[in-house]
Design an enzyme around this catalytic site. Structure first.
Site, PDB file in Angstrom:
ATOM      1  N   THR A 226     -10.522   6.013  27.196  1.00 51.71           N
ATOM      2  CA  THR A 226      -9.920   5.521  28.452  1.00 51.71           C
ATOM      3  C   THR A 226      -9.079   6.491  29.070  1.00 51.71           C
ATOM      4  O   THR A 226      -8.439   7.442  28.199  1.00 51.71           O
ATOM      5  CB  THR A 226      -8.947   4.373  28.176  1.00 51.71           C
ATOM      6  OG1 THR A 226      -8.208   4.098  29.068  1.00 51.71           O
ATOM      7  CG2 THR A 226      -8.313   4.621  26.879  1.00 51.71           C
ATOM      8  N   ASP A 227      -8.785   6.642  30.336  1.00 49.60           N
ATOM      9  CA  ASP A 227      -7.862   7.318  31.212  1.00 49.60           C
ATOM     10  C   ASP A 227      -6.449   7.206  30.355  1.00 49.60           C
ATOM     11  O   ASP A 227      -5.441   7.721  30.710  1.00 49.60           O
ATOM     12  CB  ASP A 227      -7.891   7.204  32.632  1.00 49.60           C
ATOM     13  CG  ASP A 227      -7.777   5.796  33.075  1.00 49.60           C
ATOM     14  OD1 ASP A 227      -7.695   4.760  32.148  1.00 49.60           O
ATOM     15  OD2 ASP A 227      -7.842   5.589  34.337  1.00 49.60           O
ATOM     16  N   GLU A 228      -6.244   5.832  30.033  1.00 50.74           N
ATOM     17  CA  GLU A 228      -4.830   5.441  29.440  1.00 50.74           C
ATOM     18  C   GLU A 228      -4.166   6.580  28.435  1.00 50.74           C
ATOM     19  O   GLU A 228      -3.001   6.352  28.359  1.00 50.74           O
ATOM     20  CB  GLU A 228      -4.889   4.033  28.959  1.00 50.74           C
ATOM     21  CG  GLU A 228      -5.062   3.305  29.985  1.00 50.74           C
ATOM     22  CD  GLU A 228      -4.840   1.516  29.796  1.00 50.74           C
ATOM     23  OE1 GLU A 228      -4.276   1.427  28.665  1.00 50.74           O
ATOM     24  OE2 GLU A 228      -5.273   0.601  30.151  1.00 50.74           O
TER      25      GLU A 228
ATOM     26  N   LYS B  36      -5.927   4.556  20.871  1.00 50.02           N
ATOM     27  CA  LYS B  36      -7.310   5.160  21.717  1.00 50.02           C
ATOM     28  C   LYS B  36      -6.958   6.780  21.593  1.00 50.02           C
ATOM     29  O   LYS B  36      -7.920   7.616  21.491  1.00 50.02           O
ATOM     30  CB  LYS B  36      -7.639   4.966  22.928  1.00 50.02           C
ATOM     31  CG  LYS B  36      -8.129   3.133  23.059  1.00 50.02           C
ATOM     32  CD  LYS B  36      -9.470   3.220  22.639  1.00 50.02           C
ATOM     33  CE  LYS B  36     -10.779   4.082  23.272  1.00 50.02           C
ATOM     34  NZ  LYS B  36     -12.107   3.393  22.592  1.00 50.02           N
TER      35      LYS B  36
ATOM     36  N   TYR C 156      -2.306  -0.381  22.418  1.00 50.18           N
ATOM     37  CA  TYR C 156      -3.844   0.074  22.608  1.00 50.18           C
ATOM     38  C   TYR C 156      -4.137   1.508  23.140  1.00 50.18           C
ATOM     39  O   TYR C 156      -4.783   1.985  22.350  1.00 50.18           O
ATOM     40  CB  TYR C 156      -4.251  -0.849  23.788  1.00 50.18           C
ATOM     41  CG  TYR C 156      -5.545  -0.147  24.568  1.00 50.18           C
ATOM     42  CD1 TYR C 156      -6.748  -0.419  23.748  1.00 50.18           C
ATOM     43  CD2 TYR C 156      -5.588  -0.003  25.661  1.00 50.18           C
ATOM     44  CE1 TYR C 156      -8.132   0.080  24.357  1.00 50.18           C
ATOM     45  CE2 TYR C 156      -6.746   0.613  26.470  1.00 50.18           C
ATOM     46  CZ  TYR C 156      -7.789   0.478  25.459  1.00 50.18           C
ATOM     47  OH  TYR C 156      -9.114   1.119  26.102  1.00 50.18           O
TER      48      TYR C 156
HETATM   49  P1  NAD Z   1     -14.572  -5.395  24.897  1.00 48.47           P
HETATM   50  O1  NAD Z   1     -13.435  -5.919  24.312  1.00 48.47           O
HETATM   51  O2  NAD Z   1     -15.148  -6.253  25.921  1.00 48.47           O
HETATM   52  O3  NAD Z   1     -15.738  -5.051  23.975  1.00 48.47           O
HETATM   53  C1  NAD Z   1     -15.343  -4.521  22.675  1.00 48.47           C
HETATM   54  C2  NAD Z   1     -16.398  -4.924  21.823  1.00 48.47           C
HETATM   55  O4  NAD Z   1     -16.263  -4.287  20.214  1.00 48.47           O
HETATM   56  C3  NAD Z   1     -16.870  -6.269  21.312  1.00 48.47           C
HETATM   57  O5  NAD Z   1     -18.426  -6.693  21.349  1.00 48.47           O
HETATM   58  C4  NAD Z   1     -16.180  -6.734  19.915  1.00 48.47           C
HETATM   59  O6  NAD Z   1     -16.840  -7.614  19.132  1.00 48.47           O
HETATM   60  C5  NAD Z   1     -16.537  -5.062  19.315  1.00 48.47           C
HETATM   61  N1  NAD Z   1     -15.619  -4.998  18.064  1.00 48.47           N
HETATM   62  C6  NAD Z   1     -14.247  -5.052  18.014  1.00 48.47           C
HETATM   63  N2  NAD Z   1     -13.980  -4.472  16.810  1.00 48.47           N
HETATM   64  C7  NAD Z   1     -15.163  -4.130  15.993  1.00 48.47           C
HETATM   65  C8  NAD Z   1     -15.234  -3.743  14.987  1.00 48.47           C
HETATM   66  N3  NAD Z   1     -14.232  -3.471  14.067  1.00 48.47           N
HETATM   67  N4  NAD Z   1     -16.543  -3.354  14.413  1.00 48.47           N
HETATM   68  C9  NAD Z   1     -17.601  -3.766  15.313  1.00 48.47           C
HETATM   69  N5  NAD Z   1     -17.548  -4.211  16.543  1.00 48.47           N
HETATM   70  C10 NAD Z   1     -16.254  -4.539  16.873  1.00 48.47           C
HETATM   71  O7  NAD Z   1     -14.285  -3.979  25.503  1.00 48.47           O
HETATM   72  P2  NAD Z   1     -14.849  -3.275  26.527  1.00 48.47           P
HETATM   73  O8  NAD Z   1     -13.974  -3.537  27.822  1.00 48.47           O
HETATM   74  O9  NAD Z   1     -16.412  -3.421  26.826  1.00 48.47           O
HETATM   75  O10 NAD Z   1     -14.434  -1.708  26.166  1.00 48.47           O
HETATM   76  C11 NAD Z   1     -15.335  -0.828  25.532  1.00 48.47           C
HETATM   77  C12 NAD Z   1     -15.021   0.561  25.454  1.00 48.47           C
HETATM   78  O11 NAD Z   1     -14.770   0.992  26.592  1.00 48.47           O
HETATM   79  C13 NAD Z   1     -13.455   0.626  24.374  1.00 48.47           C
HETATM   80  O12 NAD Z   1     -13.748   1.522  23.417  1.00 48.47           O
HETATM   81  C14 NAD Z   1     -12.567   0.910  25.563  1.00 48.47           C
HETATM   82  O13 NAD Z   1     -11.304   1.423  25.000  1.00 48.47           O
HETATM   83  C15 NAD Z   1     -13.344   1.645  26.601  1.00 48.47           C
HETATM   84  N6  NAD Z   1     -12.679   1.508  27.922  1.00 48.47           N
HETATM   85  C16 NAD Z   1     -12.745   0.381  28.617  1.00 48.47           C
HETATM   86  C17 NAD Z   1     -12.397   0.306  29.907  1.00 48.47           C
HETATM   87  C18 NAD Z   1     -12.205  -0.930  30.719  1.00 48.47           C
HETATM   88  O14 NAD Z   1     -11.827  -1.003  31.769  1.00 48.47           O
HETATM   89  N7  NAD Z   1     -12.648  -2.035  29.901  1.00 48.47           N
HETATM   90  C19 NAD Z   1     -12.197   1.521  30.759  1.00 48.47           C
HETATM   91  C20 NAD Z   1     -12.422   2.681  29.833  1.00 48.47           C
HETATM   92  C21 NAD Z   1     -12.758   2.836  28.507  1.00 48.47           C
HETATM   93  O1  DAU Z   2      -7.816   2.133  32.505  1.00 50.40           O
HETATM   94  C1  DAU Z   2      -8.995   1.701  31.666  1.00 50.40           C
HETATM   95  C2  DAU Z   2      -8.339   0.585  31.183  1.00 50.40           C
HETATM   96  O2  DAU Z   2      -8.290  -0.451  32.037  1.00 50.40           O
HETATM   97  C3  DAU Z   2      -9.176   0.227  29.787  1.00 50.40           C
HETATM   98  O3  DAU Z   2      -8.955   1.346  28.473  1.00 50.40           O
HETATM   99  C4  DAU Z   2      -8.713  -0.871  29.229  1.00 50.40           C
HETATM  100  O4  DAU Z   2      -9.569  -1.285  28.104  1.00 50.40           O
HETATM  101  C5  DAU Z   2      -8.914  -2.230  30.114  1.00 50.40           C
HETATM  102  O5  DAU Z   2      -8.392  -3.228  29.769  1.00 50.40           O
HETATM  103  C6  DAU Z   2      -8.222  -1.764  31.415  1.00 50.40           C
HETATM  104  O6  DAU Z   2      -6.544  -1.740  31.102  1.00 50.40           O
HETATM  105  P1  DAU Z   2      -5.448  -2.239  32.116  1.00 50.40           P
HETATM  106  O7  DAU Z   2      -4.352  -2.866  31.315  1.00 50.40           O
HETATM  107  O8  DAU Z   2      -5.326  -1.609  33.251  1.00 50.40           O
HETATM  108  O9  DAU Z   2      -6.477  -3.617  32.694  1.00 50.40           O
HETATM  109  P2  DAU Z   2      -6.169  -5.311  32.508  1.00 50.40           P
HETATM  110  O10 DAU Z   2      -7.052  -5.949  33.493  1.00 50.40           O
HETATM  111  O11 DAU Z   2      -5.521  -5.625  31.539  1.00 50.40           O
HETATM  112  O12 DAU Z   2      -4.912  -5.119  33.934  1.00 50.40           O
HETATM  113  C7  DAU Z   2      -5.248  -4.709  35.205  1.00 50.40           C
HETATM  114  C8  DAU Z   2      -3.992  -4.607  35.833  1.00 50.40           C
HETATM  115  O13 DAU Z   2      -3.647  -5.875  36.366  1.00 50.40           O
HETATM  116  C9  DAU Z   2      -2.778  -3.922  35.212  1.00 50.40           C
HETATM  117  O14 DAU Z   2      -1.621  -3.383  36.098  1.00 50.40           O
HETATM  118  C10 DAU Z   2      -1.930  -5.163  34.714  1.00 50.40           C
HETATM  119  C11 DAU Z   2      -2.214  -6.249  36.080  1.00 50.40           C
HETATM  120  N1  DAU Z   2      -2.461  -7.363  35.458  1.00 50.40           N
HETATM  121  C12 DAU Z   2      -3.382  -7.980  34.615  1.00 50.40           C
HETATM  122  C13 DAU Z   2      -3.665  -9.298  34.215  1.00 50.40           C
HETATM  123  C14 DAU Z   2      -4.420  -9.834  33.159  1.00 50.40           C
HETATM  124  C15 DAU Z   2      -1.981  -8.695  36.416  1.00 50.40           C
HETATM  125  O15 DAU Z   2      -1.085  -8.406  37.387  1.00 50.40           O
HETATM  126  N2  DAU Z   2      -2.280  -9.915  36.288  1.00 50.40           N
HETATM  127  C16 DAU Z   2      -2.969 -10.289  34.887  1.00 50.40           C
HETATM  128  O16 DAU Z   2      -2.915 -11.483  34.914  1.00 50.40           O
END
Ligand code: NAD
Ligand code: DAU
Length: 337
Positions: free
Chosen positions: A126-128, A157, A153
């Protein structure tokens, strides 16, 4: 590189982005078979894999921390694409423990198996890990930005990224890493910002905006994330990191008001709620390395179209999210969010 990739293990393939990647591979790479390894936590859902050809996709229910299971899967595959993680910042603030276990120890377990089998390993991050940027700073994250994670989190990562690089440098494991910005699209868990607000509106609840709503996220459609990950797996230089982003910077209040408007509601019909502790201000990705070196480009360039399709998906699939809605909102209510 791709000629030799016929069978991949996808960890976390029942989650939001992992399942999108599995569908993307099955649709676009006809010679590739996929074994999904997923623990089916609250965020995993087998329905996300519906429609996958059973001759080309095998589902294995298990934990990435299970070294024997991982070893047996890696013995039969050419590459691993590692999505499995605890992924939600708010959950990590309430209880960091599963984040350390899955994101750090789980990645370590996979790396040890990759070391044993000489496995090609792509780590999805993640960019975080780079912390945040100021709202008035013209800079964007690059592969050279210093690590400065803010939350449990993002620090878990960041730790996993460091492990992956160390296993490359010390043991020669053939790795690549990608750090992507905020994904949106169908099948994202309703704890996340966009689906939470969309399902609130459908359910007759008011959307919730943290803090002053000015925080900026850099949105990318999850299909573009999937195509970028495949591009890096196929063409990326071993040991390298690539940032993935689609020039989608938007403030939270702009995104929320776009959702309200697209769903026919008054753009001011939402509640201001308590801010997230340590809330990162702005993320922004410079993806020129990926674009110039590997020729990747995003296809979903209209955020309003992608958002409208995403809203439509949640409207059409209430059974997918209804059970999780009450549990999720109860958790937020307890946090004052
Ligand atoms: P998600 O929470 O939707 O899915 C995570 C999946 O991993 C689930 O299916 C869960 O069952 C599985 N999992 C969790 N713990 C496990 C374990 N111990 N063993 C096996 N499986 C397990 O997550 P997502 O949003 O799809 O993110 C996927 C990946 O992408 C993560 O590594 C996250 O850090 C990265 N990422 C997410 C975002 C975003 O915006 N959501 C952005 C950048 C990177
Ligand atoms: O940048 C990549 C990341 O983006 C991933 O690594 C994470 O897995 C993914 O969850 C996401 O993280 P954020 O914390 O940015 O996403 P989230 O959807 O939780 O929140 C997006 C923004 O919205 C953040 O600034 C918090 C805000 N927010 C979130 C929720 C759930 C609100 O204002 N209200 C809300 O109810």
């Amino acid at each position: 590189m791709s000629e030799s990739i016929e069978h991949i293990v996808v960890t976390g393939g029942a989650g939001f982005i992992g399942s999108n990647f599995v569908h993307w591979v099955l649709d676009n790479k006809p010679a590739v078979r996929v074994s999904v390894l997923d623990a089916l936590t609250y965020a995993g859902n087998l329905e996300n894999l519906e429609g996958c050809d059973p001759d080309r996709m095998t589902f294995v229910h298990g934990d990435i921390c299970d070294a024997d299971l991982v070893d047996s899967l890696f013995a039969e595959a050419d590459a691993c694409v590692h999505f499995a993680a605890e992924s939600h910042n708010d959950n990590s603030i309430s209880d960091p423990s599963p984040f350390l276990k899955t994101n750090v120890y789980g990645t370590f377990t996979l790396l040890e198996a990759a070391r044993k089998h000489g496995m090609r390993f792509h780590h999805v991050s993640t960019d975080e890990v780079y912390g945040d940027l100021a709202l008035d700073d013209p800079a964007r994250f690059t592969e050279d930005s210093p690590y400065k994670p803010s939350s449990p989190y993002s620090s878990s990562k960041a730790a996993s990224d460091h492990l992956v690089r160390a296993w490359h440098r010390t043991y020669g494991v053939p790795i690549t890493i990608s750090n992507c910005s905020n994904n949106y699209g169908p099948r994202q868990h309703i704890e996340k910002f966009i689906p939470r607000q969309v399902t609130n509106i459908i359910s007759g609840l008011r959307p919730k905006l943290y803090g002053d709503g000015k925080n900026i996220r850099d949105w990318i459609h999850t299909e573009d994330h999937s195509s970028a990950v495949w591009t890096i797996l196929e063409k990326g230089r071993l040991g390298e990191t690539y940032l993935i982003g689609a020039d989608g910077e938007r403030s939270n209040i702009d995104v929320l008001q776009a959702i309200l408007t697209a769903m026919g509601s008054n753009p001011d019909d939402f509640d201001w709620v308590k801010d997230r502790p340590g809330h990162d201000r702005r993320y922004a990705i410079d993806s020129s390395k990926l674009r110039k070196e590997l020729g990747w480009e995003p296809l979903h360039t209209s955020f309003s179209e992608g958002l409208a399709e995403t809203i439509e998906w949640y409207r059409n699939n209430p059974a997918w999210w209804a059970d999780a809605k009450r549990v999720t909102e109860d958790k937020y209510k307890a946090l004052g969010q």
